[in-house]
Design a protein around this motif. Structure first.
Motif, mmCIF file in Angstrom:
data_model
loop_
_atom_site.group_PDB
_atom_site.id
_atom_site.type_symbol
_atom_site.label_atom_id
_atom_site.label_comp_id
_atom_site.label_asym_id
_atom_site.label_seq_id
_atom_site.Cartn_x
_atom_site.Cartn_y
_atom_site.Cartn_z
ATOM 1 N N ASP A 68 7.576 -0.871 6.787
ATOM 2 C CA ASP A 68 6.825 0.387 6.844
ATOM 3 C C ASP A 68 7.797 1.538 6.659
ATOM 4 O O ASP A 68 8.772 1.656 7.407
ATOM 5 C CB ASP A 68 6.114 0.498 8.190
ATOM 6 C CG ASP A 68 5.090 1.620 8.209
ATOM 7 O OD1 ASP A 68 5.109 2.450 7.289
ATOM 8 O OD2 ASP A 68 4.270 1.675 9.149
ATOM 9 N N SER A 106 6.383 -7.160 8.122
ATOM 10 C CA SER A 106 5.954 -5.866 7.600
ATOM 11 C C SER A 106 7.144 -4.949 7.405
ATOM 12 O O SER A 106 8.083 -4.943 8.214
ATOM 13 C CB SER A 106 4.946 -5.206 8.548
ATOM 14 O OG SER A 106 3.732 -5.923 8.580
ATOM 15 N N THR A 145 8.276 5.850 5.677
ATOM 16 C CA THR A 145 7.734 7.194 5.496
ATOM 17 C C THR A 145 8.799 8.041 4.819
ATOM 18 O O THR A 145 9.911 8.173 5.345
ATOM 19 C CB THR A 145 7.333 7.817 6.845
ATOM 20 O OG1 THR A 145 6.363 6.984 7.485
ATOM 21 C CG2 THR A 145 6.734 9.198 6.631
ATOM 22 N N ARG A 186 3.787 7.528 2.249
ATOM 23 C CA ARG A 186 3.755 6.434 3.237
ATOM 24 C C ARG A 186 3.609 5.117 2.493
ATOM 25 O O ARG A 186 2.716 4.951 1.660
ATOM 26 C CB ARG A 186 2.582 6.644 4.197
ATOM 27 C CG ARG A 186 2.449 5.561 5.258
ATOM 28 C CD ARG A 186 3.560 5.654 6.275
ATOM 29 N NE ARG A 186 3.458 4.595 7.260
ATOM 30 C CZ ARG A 186 2.737 4.689 8.382
ATOM 31 N NH1 ARG A 186 2.056 5.805 8.628
ATOM 32 N NH2 ARG A 186 2.716 3.703 9.249
ATOM 33 N N GLN A 191 0.845 -1.193 0.000
ATOM 34 C CA GLN A 191 0.000 0.000 0.000
ATOM 35 C C GLN A 191 0.879 1.241 0.000
ATOM 36 O O GLN A 191 1.808 1.361 0.805
ATOM 37 C CB GLN A 191 -0.921 0.013 1.227
ATOM 38 C CG GLN A 191 -1.918 1.162 1.232
ATOM 39 C CD GLN A 191 -2.918 1.033 2.364
ATOM 40 O OE1 GLN A 191 -2.763 0.203 3.254
ATOM 41 N NE2 GLN A 191 -3.953 1.848 2.338
ATOM 42 N N THR A 209 3.696 0.768 2.879
ATOM 43 C CA THR A 209 3.651 -0.406 3.749
ATOM 44 C C THR A 209 3.562 -1.659 2.889
ATOM 45 O O THR A 209 2.719 -1.739 1.996
ATOM 46 C CB THR A 209 2.439 -0.352 4.697
ATOM 47 O OG1 THR A 209 2.501 0.845 5.474
ATOM 48 C CG2 THR A 209 2.438 -1.555 5.630
ATOM 49 N N HIS A 260 3.236 -5.714 3.555
ATOM 50 C CA HIS A 260 2.995 -6.740 4.583
ATOM 51 C C HIS A 260 2.753 -8.082 3.911
ATOM 52 O O HIS A 260 1.997 -8.167 2.940
ATOM 53 C CB HIS A 260 1.790 -6.368 5.443
ATOM 54 C CG HIS A 260 1.370 -7.464 6.382
ATOM 55 N ND1 HIS A 260 2.039 -7.751 7.544
ATOM 56 C CD2 HIS A 260 0.343 -8.361 6.292
ATOM 57 C CE1 HIS A 260 1.453 -8.764 8.147
ATOM 58 N NE2 HIS A 260 0.426 -9.157 7.418
ATOM 59 N N GLN A 271 10.942 1.070 9.036
ATOM 60 C CA GLN A 271 10.868 0.074 10.096
ATOM 61 C C GLN A 271 10.475 -1.260 9.475
ATOM 62 O O GLN A 271 9.596 -1.305 8.615
ATOM 63 C CB GLN A 271 9.845 0.480 11.161
ATOM 64 C CG GLN A 271 10.219 1.746 11.924
ATOM 65 C CD GLN A 271 9.186 2.120 12.958
ATOM 66 O OE1 GLN A 271 8.077 1.595 12.956
ATOM 67 N NE2 GLN A 271 9.541 3.030 13.840
#
Length: 381
Positions: free
Chosen positions: A365, A363, A367, A313, A304, A315, A317, A353
């Motif tokens: 993640d 995951s 930014t 942003r 996403q 992500t 997963h 992260q």
């Protein structure tokens, strides 16, 4: 933390000597409330780095409370044992709190509790040489030492930043002079081969090599732009010669073609992200999918991406791999993919992260800022 514990133990030793020591070590007799207050202020020194102003204000408030009570009702909280003046009382935590307020405080307000504490300890309305000496030694002196420490720290940090900037500029210059020059020659030779070769397969391979070289030059351009900011040198290429910003769809299609279930969700306008940010996002998704192929074959993946005016942003997963699946390629990795990717993300001012998810999957993640200043300006970076 170890040093702060030593500080607390040192202040606690003074408190213990004042409370339990025999005369003349203990010059004042403390009431229960005053003794508890002394101990509480000493324990508060454990947070002198994290909250220096709060600790300083607490010490100042405790000192003011004792001073007010002793002025209105002498002997209520502190009583002289061997002829000492109770008005000379300053908490054992005062020197450490005054130092921390100036050494670790982030703004000019740090002076306020120190100044108030100095005034209370000095009691200018009833001048006395002993009180002035006590205030200078126990409050003003440590505060000045703290201010000097903070000034030295700022000077050192400034020199470190200058050294880092010089090193980044040197690395950028070396990359430009060596790497980009040779890659440019490879691109030119590949282009020449694609034009001069009579074999169709050779021409196709040469054209593919030229395209890969153009992509490499674009990524080097982005990296140099981040390293050197507005002064990054141009490679001499025109806008039409630059490789296009890679899209995420081909990555998703390639993963689906080998049996990995991947869902891509893009929100917002991708054009809001500068090319360097788009390429960084591409590398994040690429590395995440590579890790899924190696370590969790058969897992479902959901990528996403939200494009905003200020941030991007991202992500990725993946679910746990199905039972019976084994990551036969896991041992082929070097283990440096995610650390290198994190350094690249931090280089453009973002954060990344990566870790295990609550459902047993994994995951990633990230930014990223939408724009990073480079030579091309806000439109390109």
């Amino acid at each position: 933390m170890a040093f702060d514990v030593v500080v607390v133990c040192t202040a606690g030793t003074f408190v213990g000597a004042s409370l339990l020591g025999p005369p003349p070590v203990a010059e004042l007799d403390y009431s229960g409330v005053a003794a508890l207050g002394e101990v509480a202020l000493v324990l508060a020194l454990l947070w002198r780095r994290q909250a220096p102003l709060a600790v300083a204000w607490a010490v100042m408030a405790g000192t003011a409370a004792v001073a007010i009570v002793e002025v209105t009702a002498p002997g209520t909280l502190v009583r002289a044992i061997v002829g000492a003046d109770p008005a000379l009382w300053v908490p054992a935590a005062a020197p450490f709190a005054a130092y921390a307020s100036l050494a670790f405080g982030r703004n000019r307000v740090a002076w306020v509790p120190v100044v108030v504490l100095t005034v209370i300890a000095t009691q200018p309305w009833d001048p006395d040489g002993a009180r002035i000496t006590s205030a200078v030694l126990l409050v003003a002196g440590p505060a000045l030492v703290g201010a000097h420490t903070a000034a030295r720290r700022r000077l050192l940090q400034g020199r470190i930043k200058e050294a880092l900037a010089d090193e980044r500029a040197r690395l950028a210059a070396e990359m430009h002079d060596v790497v980009t020059h040779r890659v440019s020659l490879m691109v030119l030779q590949a282009g020449t081969m694609s034009l001069c070769s009579e074999d169709e397969t050779t021409r196709a391979n040469a054209e593919q090599l030229r395209a890969l070289g153009c992509h490499a030059l674009e990524e080097l351009r982005d990296l140099l732009g981040v390293l050197r900011g507005p002064e990054v040198p141009d490679f001499g290429g025109t806008e039409t010669q630059r490789a296009p910003v890679p899209r995420l769809e081909p990555l998703i299609v390639a993963s689906r073609s080998i049996g990995t279930s991947v869902e891509l969700i893009e929100e917002g306008d991708p054009s809001l992200a500068a090319p360097v940010i788009a390429r960084t996002a591409y590398r994040i998704v690429e590395e995440a999918l590579t890790n899924v192929h190696k370590h969790a074959p058969g897992a479902r993946v959901r990528a996403q991406v939200r494009y905003g005016a200020q941030t991007v942003r991202l992500t990725v997963h993946n679910s746990p791999p199905p039972d019976g699946e084994h990551a036969t390629l896991a041992a082929t990795g070097s283990g440096t993919g995610l650390p290198a990717l994190r350094r690249r993300v931090e280089l453009v001012g973002g954060s990344l992260q990566a870790g295990s998810a609550p459902d047993g999957g994994f995951s990633v993640d990230a930014t990223l800022p939408s724009h990073v200043p480079t030579r091309e300006g806000p439109e390109r970076g």
